[in-house]
Design an enzyme around this catalytic site. Structure first.
Site, PDB file in Angstrom:
ATOM      1  N   VAL A  61       0.811  -1.214   0.000  1.00 15.31           N
ATOM      2  CA  VAL A  61       0.000   0.000   0.000  1.00 15.31           C
ATOM      3  C   VAL A  61       0.848   1.269   0.000  1.00 15.31           C
ATOM      4  CG1 VAL A  61      -0.216   0.277   2.506  1.00 15.31           C
ATOM      5  CG2 VAL A  61      -2.127   0.919   1.032  1.00 15.31           C
ATOM      6  N   TYR A  62       2.144   1.155   0.259  1.00 14.05           N
ATOM      7  CA  TYR A  62       2.999   2.344   0.249  1.00 14.05           C
ATOM      8  C   TYR A  62       3.120   2.877  -1.178  1.00 14.05           C
ATOM      9  CZ  TYR A  62       4.655   1.093   4.980  1.00 14.05           C
ATOM     10  OH  TYR A  62       4.747   0.777   6.326  1.00 14.05           O
ATOM     11  N   SER A  63       2.549   4.050  -1.385  1.00 13.12           N
ATOM     12  CA  SER A  63       2.552   4.696  -2.705  1.00 13.12           C
ATOM     13  C   SER A  63       2.028   3.767  -3.795  1.00 13.12           C
ATOM     14  CB  SER A  63       3.966   5.191  -3.058  1.00 13.12           C
ATOM     15  OG  SER A  63       4.382   6.181  -2.149  1.00 13.12           O
ATOM     16  N   ASP A  64       1.003   2.979  -3.421  1.00 13.58           N
ATOM     17  CA  ASP A  64       0.320   2.115  -4.384  1.00 13.58           C
ATOM     18  C   ASP A  64       1.300   1.185  -5.102  1.00 13.58           C
ATOM     19  OD1 ASP A  64      -1.972   1.126  -5.594  1.00 13.58           O
ATOM     20  OD2 ASP A  64      -1.838   2.506  -7.301  1.00 13.58           O
ATOM     21  N   GLY A  65       2.232   0.618  -4.352  1.00 15.03           N
ATOM     22  CA  GLY A  65       3.180  -0.342  -4.913  1.00 15.03           C
ATOM     23  C   GLY A  65       4.501   0.255  -5.346  1.00 15.03           C
TER      24      GLY A  65
END
Length: 344
Positions: A61-65
């Site tokens: 989920v960090y920066s959408d991958g």
């Protein structure tokens, strides 16, 4: 760099690990954490490895991958020298199966993470949150399948309550499935809730704590003082609402105690706060982040020395708060404390 077992496992991890949430930052939260591209990330990885920090933590989920993608690029040619920890479970989209810990979601999430990280296995896979809608048996049997397939080495959790962890461990023991050995938790001098239930559970059941936000969401960097505005450029301007709340008077009291100890030791406020955590029970590794080389080297200065018992006691006193029921009797009343002595 010292290394400790990750809970009740044979895996040794460095006492400091690197949080890759600053890699590829995008959006209102992660964009303020940091925006390291592959080149800058590669340099930070090299500095970590030179210092003996070989564990790198991220999440889908960090920066959408993007964090996983940048980390994968930064460790090219170094995969055998590093340990990768990633997390999954929080929603990655608006679809009905884009979040949670169902078999469908976990298998797809691991395959996606392996592709982004450009590797064939994840050393530590942690569930980012408890999924109440998915039976624990489904979660654990899927993790067992992933471990047996060689795609995951060790499993853990993050942001679980005590009963959620214990239910999962009991089910794992019943069926012979992999036990959680890591618990990624929020813990700092201005956030000591971990000590009330999850720390004794970790000691009893063999879960090693991987500590996130050890500087209290940026509040213990030495830049925040009583009566002064937030410094310009502080990420708290934009991200305070995302992080754990802290009473201001309590914060100032802790910072003043840190200031005094920092002056005595010749270390920075942040280094003292990190070193305090390294002396706490069940802590396997403290995850530090850095937006640049200077911040990283400052954080690395938290190891190689120890606070005295008297300095630890002063920081303990300055940061202490009353535990909620049913924990406070065990801290304040002799009869309860004799049956359940506090760990710290």
């Amino acid at each position: 760099m010292d290394y400790r077992p990750l809970g009740k496992s044979g895996l040794k991890v460095p006492v400091l690990s690197f949080g890759a949430g600053t890699f590829g930052g995008a959006g209102p939260l992660f964009g303020n954490w940091g925006t390291s591209d592959a080149i800058e990330a590669g340099r930070l990885v090299d500095i970590c490895l030179e210092a003996g920090v070989n564990l790198f933590d991220t999440a889908d989920v960090y920066s959408d991958g993007a964090s996983e993608e940048v980390l994968g690029q930064a460790i090219k040619g170094k995969r055998d020298a590093v340990l990768i920890s990633t997390k999954t479970g929080l929603p990655m989209g608006d679809g009905p199966n884009d979040g949670g810990s169902s078999r469908f979601r976990l298998v797809r999430a691991v395959e996606d993470a392996l592709r982004r990280l450009e590797t064939d296995h994840i050393d530590i896979l942690q569930l980012h949150a408890f999924d109440i809608a998915t039976p624990v048996e489904e979660v654990l049997s899927t993790l067992d399948m992933l471990v047996r397939a060689g795609k995951v080495r060790y499993v853990g959790v993050s942001n679980f309550s005590g009963w959620q962890v214990m239910k999962s461990l009991a089910m794992a023991d019943r069926h012979g499935w992999p036990r959680y050995v890591a618990n990624q938790v929020y813990y700092s001098l201005v956030g000591r809730d971990y000590e009330w239930e999850l720390m004794p559970l970790g000691q009893d059941q063999g879960l090693g704590a991987l500590v996130w936000s050890p500087l209290g969401w940026g509040r213990l960097t030495g830049k925040i003082r009583r009566g002064a505005p937030l410094p310009e450029g502080s990420r708290l301007h934009e991200t305070a609402s995302f992080g754990p709340p802290v009473d201001e008077e309590h914060l100032y009291g802790v910072v003043e105690a840190l200031d005094a100890v920092a002056e005595e030791t010749g270390k920075t406020v942040a280094q003292v706060a990190l070193n305090w955590l390294l002396q706490r029970p069940t802590v396997s590794s403290v995850i530090v982040g850095a937006r640049n080389e200077e911040q990283l080297r400052q954080n690395l200065g938290a190891v190689g020395w120890n606070l005295t018992a008297e300095q630890v006691a002063r920081l303990d006193d300055a940061s202490a708060v009353t535990a909620p029921y049913p924990y406070f009797p065990y801290r304040r009343q002799e009869g309860f404390a004799r049956l359940n002595p506090p760990m710290v």
